[in-house]
Design a protein around this motif. Structure first.
Motif, PDB file in Angstrom:
ATOM      1  N   ARG A   3       0.823  -1.206   0.000  1.00 54.33           N
ATOM      2  CA  ARG A   3       0.000   0.000   0.000  1.00 54.33           C
ATOM      3  C   ARG A   3       0.852   1.249   0.000  1.00 54.33           C
ATOM      4  NH1 ARG A   3      -4.631   1.487   4.545  1.00 54.33           N
ATOM      5  NH2 ARG A   3      -5.439   3.354   3.529  1.00 54.33           N
ATOM      6  N   THR A   4       0.416   2.271  -0.709  1.00 57.73           N
ATOM      7  CA  THR A   4       1.036   3.591  -0.623  1.00 57.73           C
ATOM      8  C   THR A   4      -0.007   4.574  -0.114  1.00 57.73           C
ATOM      9  OG1 THR A   4       0.493   3.976  -2.948  1.00 57.73           O
ATOM     10  CG2 THR A   4       2.723   3.191  -2.456  1.00 57.73           C
ATOM     11  N   TRP A   5       0.444   5.543   0.663  1.00 59.95           N
ATOM     12  CA  TRP A   5      -0.483   6.458   1.325  1.00 59.95           C
ATOM     13  C   TRP A   5      -0.747   7.728   0.536  1.00 59.95           C
ATOM     14  CZ3 TRP A   5      -2.926   4.549   5.458  1.00 59.95           C
ATOM     15  CH2 TRP A   5      -2.358   3.444   6.106  1.00 59.95           C
ATOM     16  N   VAL A   6       0.093   8.038  -0.418  1.00 61.30           N
ATOM     17  CA  VAL A   6      -0.055   9.235  -1.234  1.00 61.30           C
ATOM     18  C   VAL A   6       0.126   8.829  -2.693  1.00 61.30           C
ATOM     19  CG1 VAL A   6       0.795  10.777   0.589  1.00 61.30           C
ATOM     20  CG2 VAL A   6       2.416   9.777  -1.039  1.00 61.30           C
ATOM     21  N   PRO A   7      -0.264   9.693  -3.651  1.00 63.41           N
ATOM     22  CA  PRO A   7      -0.009   9.376  -5.060  1.00 63.41           C
ATOM     23  C   PRO A   7       1.457   9.037  -5.274  1.00 63.41           C
ATOM     24  CG  PRO A   7      -1.446  11.291  -4.888  1.00 63.41           C
ATOM     25  CD  PRO A   7      -1.002  10.966  -3.492  1.00 63.41           C
ATOM     26  N   THR A   8       1.715   7.927  -5.953  1.00 65.41           N
ATOM     27  CA  THR A   8       3.082   7.422  -6.075  1.00 65.41           C
ATOM     28  C   THR A   8       3.381   7.026  -7.519  1.00 65.41           C
ATOM     29  OG1 THR A   8       3.048   6.577  -3.808  1.00 65.41           O
ATOM     30  CG2 THR A   8       4.717   5.663  -5.283  1.00 65.41           C
ATOM     31  N   VAL A   9       4.555   7.439  -7.979  1.00 64.09           N
ATOM     32  CA  VAL A   9       5.061   7.015  -9.281  1.00 64.09           C
ATOM     33  C   VAL A   9       6.382   6.293  -9.059  1.00 64.09           C
ATOM     34  CG1 VAL A   9       6.077   7.784 -11.467  1.00 64.09           C
ATOM     35  CG2 VAL A   9       3.965   8.825 -10.659  1.00 64.09           C
ATOM     36  N   VAL A  10       6.513   5.115  -9.649  1.00 60.51           N
ATOM     37  CA  VAL A  10       7.785   4.400  -9.640  1.00 60.51           C
ATOM     38  C   VAL A  10       8.524   4.776 -10.921  1.00 60.51           C
ATOM     39  CG1 VAL A  10       8.894   2.140  -9.734  1.00 60.51           C
ATOM     40  CG2 VAL A  10       6.903   2.503  -8.254  1.00 60.51           C
ATOM     41  N   ALA A  11       9.754   5.268 -10.771  1.00 63.49           N
ATOM     42  CA  ALA A  11      10.563   5.692 -11.914  1.00 63.49           C
ATOM     43  C   ALA A  11      11.649   4.659 -12.171  1.00 63.49           C
ATOM     44  CB  ALA A  11      11.184   7.063 -11.646  1.00 63.49           C
ATOM     45  N   GLY A  12      11.667   4.113 -13.362  1.00 66.19           N
ATOM     46  CA  GLY A  12      12.656   3.096 -13.698  1.00 66.19           C
ATOM     47  C   GLY A  12      12.157   1.704 -13.353  1.00 66.19           C
ATOM     48  N   TRP A  13      12.744   0.700 -13.998  1.00 72.12           N
ATOM     49  CA  TRP A  13      12.334  -0.680 -13.760  1.00 72.12           C
ATOM     50  C   TRP A  13      12.683  -1.116 -12.345  1.00 72.12           C
ATOM     51  CZ3 TRP A  13       8.992  -2.706 -16.833  1.00 72.12           C
ATOM     52  CH2 TRP A  13       8.986  -2.412 -18.191  1.00 72.12           C
TER      53      TRP A  13
ATOM     54  N   VAL B 142      11.624  10.990 -18.320  1.00 73.44           N
ATOM     55  CA  VAL B 142      10.988  10.189 -17.271  1.00 73.44           C
ATOM     56  C   VAL B 142      10.606  11.097 -16.107  1.00 73.44           C
ATOM     57  CG1 VAL B 142      11.308   8.325 -15.593  1.00 73.44           C
ATOM     58  CG2 VAL B 142      12.207   8.079 -17.910  1.00 73.44           C
ATOM     59  N   GLY B 143      11.517  12.007 -15.730  1.00 73.78           N
ATOM     60  CA  GLY B 143      11.229  12.951 -14.646  1.00 73.78           C
ATOM     61  C   GLY B 143      10.083  13.890 -14.975  1.00 73.78           C
ATOM     62  N   VAL B 144      10.079  14.397 -16.202  1.00 76.96           N
ATOM     63  CA  VAL B 144       9.003  15.296 -16.635  1.00 76.96           C
ATOM     64  C   VAL B 144       7.660  14.578 -16.579  1.00 76.96           C
ATOM     65  CG1 VAL B 144       8.022  16.494 -18.640  1.00 76.96           C
ATOM     66  CG2 VAL B 144      10.436  16.789 -18.076  1.00 76.96           C
ATOM     67  N   ASP B 145       7.601  13.379 -17.154  1.00 77.82           N
ATOM     68  CA  ASP B 145       6.339  12.640 -17.186  1.00 77.82           C
ATOM     69  C   ASP B 145       5.907  12.199 -15.783  1.00 77.82           C
ATOM     70  OD1 ASP B 145       6.421  13.009 -19.865  1.00 77.82           O
ATOM     71  OD2 ASP B 145       6.488  10.898 -20.421  1.00 77.82           O
ATOM     72  N   ALA B 146       6.877  11.850 -14.936  1.00 76.78           N
ATOM     73  CA  ALA B 146       6.546  11.483 -13.557  1.00 76.78           C
ATOM     74  C   ALA B 146       5.920  12.663 -12.821  1.00 76.78           C
ATOM     75  CB  ALA B 146       7.795  11.006 -12.816  1.00 76.78           C
ATOM     76  N   ALA B 147       6.484  13.857 -13.022  1.00 73.05           N
ATOM     77  CA  ALA B 147       5.947  15.048 -12.365  1.00 73.05           C
ATOM     78  C   ALA B 147       4.527  15.345 -12.846  1.00 73.05           C
ATOM     79  CB  ALA B 147       6.858  16.248 -12.626  1.00 73.05           C
ATOM     80  N   HIS B 148       4.314  15.278 -14.157  1.00 72.29           N
ATOM     81  CA  HIS B 148       2.968  15.544 -14.696  1.00 72.29           C
ATOM     82  C   HIS B 148       1.962  14.516 -14.166  1.00 72.29           C
ATOM     83  CE1 HIS B 148       3.714  18.896 -17.319  1.00 72.29           C
ATOM     84  NE2 HIS B 148       4.636  18.266 -18.021  1.00 72.29           N
ATOM     85  N   ARG B 149       2.402  13.262 -14.075  1.00 70.35           N
ATOM     86  CA  ARG B 149       1.488  12.226 -13.602  1.00 70.35           C
ATOM     87  C   ARG B 149       1.134  12.437 -12.136  1.00 70.35           C
ATOM     88  NH1 ARG B 149      -2.677   9.536 -15.328  1.00 70.35           N
ATOM     89  NH2 ARG B 149      -3.023   7.615 -14.153  1.00 70.35           N
ATOM     90  N   LEU B 150       2.133  12.825 -11.321  1.00 74.74           N
ATOM     91  CA  LEU B 150       1.857  13.083  -9.911  1.00 74.74           C
ATOM     92  C   LEU B 150       0.876  14.241  -9.736  1.00 74.74           C
ATOM     93  CD1 LEU B 150       5.328  12.713  -8.177  1.00 74.74           C
ATOM     94  CD2 LEU B 150       3.372  11.178  -8.017  1.00 74.74           C
ATOM     95  N   LEU B 151       1.072  15.291 -10.508  1.00 75.41           N
ATOM     96  CA  LEU B 151       0.166  16.445 -10.407  1.00 75.41           C
ATOM     97  C   LEU B 151      -1.261  16.027 -10.759  1.00 75.41           C
ATOM     98  CD1 LEU B 151       2.423  19.185 -12.037  1.00 75.41           C
ATOM     99  CD2 LEU B 151       1.846  18.966  -9.613  1.00 75.41           C
ATOM    100  N   ALA B 152      -1.391  15.185 -11.786  1.00 75.83           N
ATOM    101  CA  ALA B 152      -2.727  14.713 -12.169  1.00 75.83           C
ATOM    102  C   ALA B 152      -3.338  13.869 -11.060  1.00 75.83           C
ATOM    103  CB  ALA B 152      -2.639  13.917 -13.467  1.00 75.83           C
ATOM    104  N   ARG B 153      -2.515  13.022 -10.425  1.00 78.72           N
ATOM    105  CA  ARG B 153      -3.030  12.154  -9.361  1.00 78.72           C
ATOM    106  C   ARG B 153      -3.355  12.951  -8.099  1.00 78.72           C
ATOM    107  NH1 ARG B 153      -1.791   6.671  -9.776  1.00 78.72           N
ATOM    108  NH2 ARG B 153      -3.030   6.444  -7.878  1.00 78.72           N
ATOM    109  N   ILE B 154      -2.629  14.029  -7.850  1.00 76.24           N
ATOM    110  CA  ILE B 154      -2.931  14.897  -6.706  1.00 76.24           C
ATOM    111  C   ILE B 154      -4.296  15.548  -6.896  1.00 76.24           C
ATOM    112  CG2 ILE B 154      -2.279  17.049  -5.546  1.00 76.24           C
ATOM    113  CD1 ILE B 154       0.661  16.249  -6.025  1.00 76.24           C
TER     114      ILE B 154
END
Length: 333
Positions: free
Chosen positions: A139-149, A295-307
């Motif tokens: 479980r994760t408690w906040v919006p989470t993105v895993v970066a890299g395999w 990867v960093g750019v897309d991770a940031a955009h995805r986190l903002l969307a999930r927030i």
């Protein structure tokens, strides 16, 4: 010196200086796009002239968000993280977010401690660029993105990573195209290394060429040196080496030089990551660019969307690599 100049400026000082209400300054700090261009410029200029810095604690009390993102990495020496962080900050900094970094280094407890420490600081979201702990997988408690395999992805988390299988295949096809048939690979044991090795192995096998592997636990320069020494001592006819990253390739250079050989006259070398090492005039290393900044750019955009919308379904996204040709690869002699 008057009292306003001798103390830390407040939101009310900014409002007075800009000729607007304190509530409008507060709105500007939360969401600048909701303020008209004229008033936005006035508030921005007032903040710059007064040297105003909003109190993060006060902002947190005023809303449920801290405007902070946690980033967990597992080895600060890995240059991949530099581009990842740069990509994240290119999106987040202009929106008032701060990235809080925690270096866990390998180990279940260290990763859990690093993550728990960030969550205790009430970050709005997490980017995990390390192997998640067992408790995180559940479980994760906040919006989470895993970066890299990684070997596991927490339930409900997004995965944004490089197409490392494709990158490994790309490196193999380049060496095969140069006529190499005695090809070695320096590989680590982490998730990304496994994918790069799989793609490389598949392309080499399809050409009917045997792959020679020097494997190590890590992917540091020392790991690359040790793996390359083993490879060259056990397979002295090797004419090309693909390293799992640019740092391992640097170790390979040292092993090649120690045996009186040169790059690329005797042995061609390809790295991975297209890091500052690869771009240096000294190495001028042919390398697979995994576009970790994207990867960093897309991770940031995805986190903002999930927030904004925590109900969004998690997604999986691959970033396509490119091969950057430099002076360390050449046709087999």
């Amino acid at each position: 010196m008057n009292s306003a100049q001798s103390r830390r400026p407040t939101l009310y000082d900014v409002a007075t200086h800009a000729g607007v209400s304190p509530s409008l300054v507060s709105l500007f700090l939360k969401d600048p796009e909701r303020v008209s261009a004229k008033r936005r410029d006035a508030v921005h200029n007032a903040i710059s002239e007064l040297g105003y810095r909003p109190s993060r604690a006060a902002t947190t009390l005023a809303s449920s968000r801290t405007k902070s993102i946690g980033l967990v990495i597992d080895d600060y020496r890995n240059l991949w993280f530099v581009d990842l962080l740069r990509g994240m900050e290119s999106v987040l900094s202009d929106l008032g977010y701060q990235v809080m970094l925690a270096d866990s280094r390998p180990g279940e407890n260290r990763i859990k401690e690093a993550t728990d420490g960030l969550l205790a600081m009430h970050v709005d979201a997490l980017v995990i660029a390390a192997e998640p702990s067992e408790s995180m997988l559940a479980r994760t408690w906040v919006p989470t993105v895993v970066a890299g395999w990684r070997k596991g992805v927490p339930a409900g988390a997004d995965l944004i990573t490089n197409d490392d299988d494709g990158g490994g295949s790309m490196a193999a096809n380049h060496l095969l195209g140069l006529g190499h048939t005695r090809i070695g690979h320096l590989s680590g044991s982490d998730g990304a290394s496994a994918h790069r090795r799989a793609g490389f192995r598949r392309a080499v096998a399809s050409a009917g060429v045997e792959l020679l592997i020097g494997e190590s636990e890590g992917t540091s320069e020392e790991d690359g040196y040790g793996a390359a020494c083993w490879l060259l001592d056990h397979h002295p006819g090797t004419t090309a080496i693909f390293a799992a990253n640019d740092t391992m390739a640097l170790g390979a250079f040292a092993a090649i030089k120690a045996r009186g050989l040169s790059v690329p006259s005797d042995i061609s070398v390809i790295g991975y990551d297209n890091s500052p090492l690869a771009k240096s005039r000294y190495l001028d290393l042919t390398s697979v660019d995994n576009r970790s900044d994207i990867v960093g750019v897309d991770a940031a955009h995805r986190l903002l969307a999930r927030i904004e919308d925590p109900t969004l379904e998690p997604e999986r996204k691959l970033i396509e690599p490119t091969l950057v040709l430099r002076s360390t690869t050449a046709a087999v002699r």
